[in-house]
Design an enzyme around this catalytic site. Structure first.
Site, PDB file in Angstrom:
ATOM      1  N   LYS A 175       0.838  -1.179   0.000  1.00 48.57           N
ATOM      2  CA  LYS A 175       0.000   0.000   0.000  1.00 48.57           C
ATOM      3  C   LYS A 175       0.888   1.250   0.000  1.00 48.57           C
ATOM      4  CE  LYS A 175      -1.664   1.857   3.901  1.00 48.57           C
ATOM      5  NZ  LYS A 175      -0.794   2.551   4.851  1.00 48.57           N
ATOM      6  N   HIS A 205      -1.068  -5.179   5.841  1.00 48.06           N
ATOM      7  CA  HIS A 205      -0.455  -5.996   6.894  1.00 48.06           C
ATOM      8  C   HIS A 205      -1.396  -6.248   8.077  1.00 48.06           C
ATOM      9  CE1 HIS A 205       0.564  -2.099   8.729  1.00 48.06           C
ATOM     10  NE2 HIS A 205       0.788  -2.744   9.856  1.00 48.06           N
ATOM     11  N   LYS A 209      -2.168  -9.816  11.001  1.00 46.38           N
ATOM     12  CA  LYS A 209      -2.051  -9.748  12.461  1.00 46.38           C
ATOM     13  C   LYS A 209      -2.798 -10.924  13.071  1.00 46.38           C
ATOM     14  CE  LYS A 209      -1.267  -4.807  12.831  1.00 46.38           C
ATOM     15  NZ  LYS A 209      -0.072  -4.488  13.578  1.00 46.38           N
ATOM     16  N   GLU A 243      -2.816   5.365  17.691  1.00 44.87           N
ATOM     17  CA  GLU A 243      -1.349   5.386  17.712  1.00 44.87           C
ATOM     18  C   GLU A 243      -0.878   6.528  18.591  1.00 44.87           C
ATOM     19  OE1 GLU A 243       0.581   4.185  13.800  1.00 44.87           O
ATOM     20  OE2 GLU A 243      -1.190   5.256  13.136  1.00 44.87           O
ATOM     21  N   ASP A 273      -4.536   6.705   4.668  1.00 44.10           N
ATOM     22  CA  ASP A 273      -3.436   5.928   5.245  1.00 44.10           C
ATOM     23  C   ASP A 273      -3.945   4.742   6.064  1.00 44.10           C
ATOM     24  OD1 ASP A 273      -0.659   5.504   5.920  1.00 44.10           O
ATOM     25  OD2 ASP A 273      -1.101   6.290   7.911  1.00 44.10           O
ATOM     26  N   HIS A 278      -6.645  -0.570   6.234  1.00 43.02           N
ATOM     27  CA  HIS A 278      -6.590  -1.410   7.437  1.00 43.02           C
ATOM     28  C   HIS A 278      -7.938  -1.515   8.146  1.00 43.02           C
ATOM     29  CE1 HIS A 278      -2.427  -1.150   6.653  1.00 43.02           C
ATOM     30  NE2 HIS A 278      -2.142  -0.078   7.358  1.00 43.02           N
ATOM     31  N   LYS A 390      -3.370   9.663  15.066  1.00 44.12           N
ATOM     32  CA  LYS A 390      -1.986   9.694  15.540  1.00 44.12           C
ATOM     33  C   LYS A 390      -1.911  10.650  16.727  1.00 44.12           C
ATOM     34  CE  LYS A 390       0.174   8.309  11.275  1.00 44.12           C
ATOM     35  NZ  LYS A 390       0.456   6.918  11.576  1.00 44.12           N
TER      36      LYS A 390
HETATM   37  C1  BG6 Z   1       0.839   1.831   8.064  1.00 47.56           C
HETATM   38  C2  BG6 Z   1       0.581   3.311   8.037  1.00 47.56           C
HETATM   39  O1  BG6 Z   1       0.196   1.185   6.998  1.00 47.56           O
HETATM   40  O2  BG6 Z   1       0.361   1.292   9.291  1.00 47.56           O
HETATM   41  C3  BG6 Z   1       1.216   3.978   9.225  1.00 47.56           C
HETATM   42  O3  BG6 Z   1       1.106   3.853   6.839  1.00 47.56           O
HETATM   43  C4  BG6 Z   1       0.782   3.339  10.515  1.00 47.56           C
HETATM   44  O4  BG6 Z   1       0.903   5.369   9.253  1.00 47.56           O
HETATM   45  C5  BG6 Z   1       0.981   1.824  10.439  1.00 47.56           C
HETATM   46  O5  BG6 Z   1       1.540   3.877  11.562  1.00 47.56           O
HETATM   47  C6  BG6 Z   1       0.381   1.144  11.643  1.00 47.56           C
HETATM   48  O6  BG6 Z   1       0.753  -0.201  11.637  1.00 47.56           O
HETATM   49  P1  BG6 Z   1       0.923  -0.990  13.002  1.00 47.56           P
HETATM   50  O7  BG6 Z   1       1.170  -2.400  12.582  1.00 47.56           O
HETATM   51  O8  BG6 Z   1       2.074  -0.372  13.718  1.00 47.56           O
HETATM   52  O9  BG6 Z   1      -0.357  -0.808  13.749  1.00 47.56           O
END
Ligand code: BG6
Length: 540
Positions: A175, A205, A209, A243, A273, A278, A390
């Site tokens: 992505k 990703h 998980k 986050e 993003d 996700h 964030k």
């Molecule tokens: C990414 C985003 O795909 O996923 C990031 O571009 C984000 O901005 C991240 O921080 C979060 O992934 P994880 O696995 O740390 O929750």
């Protein structure tokens, strides 16, 4: 006895010998995630018997540009990434074993000669490791470089389209897949010009998980949940991906920006993003109908149907159901941290570049919350509240299913002191696991009620840490299992759903977004969004 999920599927799960070719192999993602993931797979002894990693790209660091020995350069960079980010600590013996299978071909993605060098290197690696010319190309590069890269792979004879079980070619596309519906379609088309759909693995990703995958098992391997998993018993669902990190990292003592993703994030924002990919993917698994088998396309059909059932939003709906925000200076874990607009200015100042006009007072959202409905029989009338941001107070992601209140009789007879509702929470990260909040009687002669948590924690339950999402997904590609990857129709359906929101925001042209201080749970407008329904965001 542990049942291997893959064994339950009709096809055997067997990672096949191949070389993994990482485009952008010395970039940020490879350093933080991909190379540590492959190292861990090697430590766990699950890589195919014949295997190597070849990184490709223009070195992004000074060290890479000056080095006379590219293989040594990438090994040092990988070692550094593993020491910092690996799930399992670096072990010298394992490292030596991993380092010998790691190579680097420096070159530009647009330069045909570089592809010929890549091909020569791959041929020699095939010989050295006994690999039958099978390759997985991992495109960890910006979307604008995808077309050029796949076209060059094709031109230089590195794409084998035949449905070959041994000398196969597969491609992993990272992505972001586009920045809107049209550009996503262009990326899909460009990749399809060189690779068939069955060779293409679009990675998200979150689908790798452990806890996201466990949602499927929880729902369909336990008889108690599925009968309750509908609008008759569920009041609402909350999906949160919070986050604590911002878009940039700061050395707070010197007040210096030490790393920043502003170059990627500015103009992209939380909707593109996190939410479009996700969060909608997690929503799909939480809400999908039971698939009739675990075959990849059957599971993916069930997921994409959720996207098709999402109630589309008009501009007016967007105003009522979607909130965005941007972080301003505040305090994270007791330490002052700067706001987003300051980060944008500092990013360009440090690069000695003029601030682009649209970034002067940036309106890129770092937070988004929304209320969505899934218009099918199962979910009719059940709101799903999604939020991500964030610089929130902590890193915490979860799916929380809140069940309906018990009738207002017996223990719940006093409306002024309502009973706590039952909530099933799947913690995606950290402390992966699940918990169920139920009401219990406090010990003693009187009947007094108290909410208690039933807890399951992965680490203590199974005595080991879960593999990182990238570990699982890279292995899936070698085993030709596309279940946890996004099909082209799902990518398009997700974009179709968010486009009215992006279009509306574009037309609105606000000068300032709702603000929230770093270290708080988003703008006040996000609270209003859920509170007007008589509900509240969960405290995480
Ligand atoms: C990414 C985003 O795909 O996923 C990031 O571009 C984000 O901005 C991240 O921080 C979060 O992934 P994880 O696995 O740390 O929750």
């Amino acid at each position: 006895m542990a049942l291997d999920l893959a064994l339950a599927a009709p096809k055997t799960y067997l990672p096949q010998p191949c070389s993994l070719v990482i485009f952008g192999g010395d970039g940020d993602l490879a350093w933080r995630k991909l190379l540590p993931a492959v190292y861990n797979l090697n430590v766990d002894g699950v890589l195919p018997s014949h295997f190597a990693v070849v990184c490709f790209g223009l070195p992004s660091t000074e060290a890479g540009r000056n080095t006379a020995n590219p293989d040594e350069y990438i090994r040092e960079r990988a070692r550094d990434g593993i020491m910092r980010f690996s799930r399992q600590p670096l072990d010298e013996d394992h490292w030596q074993d991993f380092a010998r299978m790691l190579f680097f071909v420096p070159g530009s993605f647009g330069d045909s000669r570089a592809y010929m060098q890549l091909k020569t290197k791959l041929d020699s690696v095939d010989q050295q490791f006994g690999i039958p010319s099978s390759r997985v190309f991992y495109l960890s590069i910006p979307p604008q470089l995808v077309q050029m890269s796949v076209a060059n792979l094709g031109k230089n004879g590195m794409v084998n389209k035949a449905d070959e079980p041994v000398a196969f070619t597969r491609v992993i596309v990272e992505k972001p897949i586009g920045t809107d519906l049209d550009s996503a379609r262009a990326v899909i088309r460009n990749v399809a010009a060189a690779f068939d759909e069955h060779q293409t693995y679009r990675i998200d990703h979150y689908l790798g998980k452990e806890t996201v995958q466990n949602l499927l098992v929880l729902r369909f391997a336990n008889s108690i949940f599925e009968p309750l998993w509908n609008s008759k018993y569920i009041d609402h669902v909350q999906i949160t991906v919070a986050e604590d990190e911002g878009v940039s990292q700061w050395d707070l003592e010197t007040n210096q920006m030490i790393a920043s993703r502003i170059g990627y994030y500015e103009g992209v924002g939380a909707m593109r993003d996190m939410l479009q990919n996700h969060m909608l993917q997690v929503l799909c698994i939480a809400a999908m109908e039971p698939p009739h088998s675990l075959l990849p396309n059957v599971v993916r059909d069930a997921k994409v149907n959720v996207l098709h059932c999402l109630r589309p939003m008009t501009a007016r709906d967007v105003k009522e159901n979607v909130v965005r925000g941007q972080y301003i200076e505040g305090s994270e874990y007791g330490v002052r941290v700067p706001g987003y607009r300051h980060e944008v200015r500092e990013f360009y100042r440090m690069r000695n570049e003029p601030l682009p006009p649209h970034s002067v007072n940036s309106t890129t959202e770092t937070f988004v919350a929304m209320r969505v409905f899934i218009d099918n029989w199962r979910w009719s009338g059940v709101p799903f509240y999604l939020r991500t941001g964030k610089r929130l107070p902590k890193r915490a992601s979860e799916v929380a299913i809140q069940f309906k209140d018990v009738p207002q009789v017996l223990f719940n007879a006093k409306p002024e002191i309502p009973l706590e509702p039952t909530v099933l929470t799947l913690r995606v990260q950290p402390e992966e696991g699940l918990s169920m909040r139920i009401v219990s009687k406090l010990p003693g002669p009187k009947v007094r009620l108290y909410p208690v948590q039933m807890e399951f924690n992965y680490a203590s339950g199974f005595g080991r840490t879960s593999p990182e999402a990238y570990e699982r997904l890279i292995l899936d590609v070698m085993a030709e299992d596309a279940t946890n990857f996004m099909r082209a129709d799902a990518v398009e359906a997700a974009w179709k759903f968010v486009m009215p929101m992006l279009d509306h925001w574009k037309q609105e042209r606000v000068l300032n977004l709702p603000e929230y201080q770093c270290g708080t749970w988003g703008p006040i407008e996000a609270n209003n969004l859920i509170e007007k329904d008589g509900r509240q965001w969960r405290t995480l």
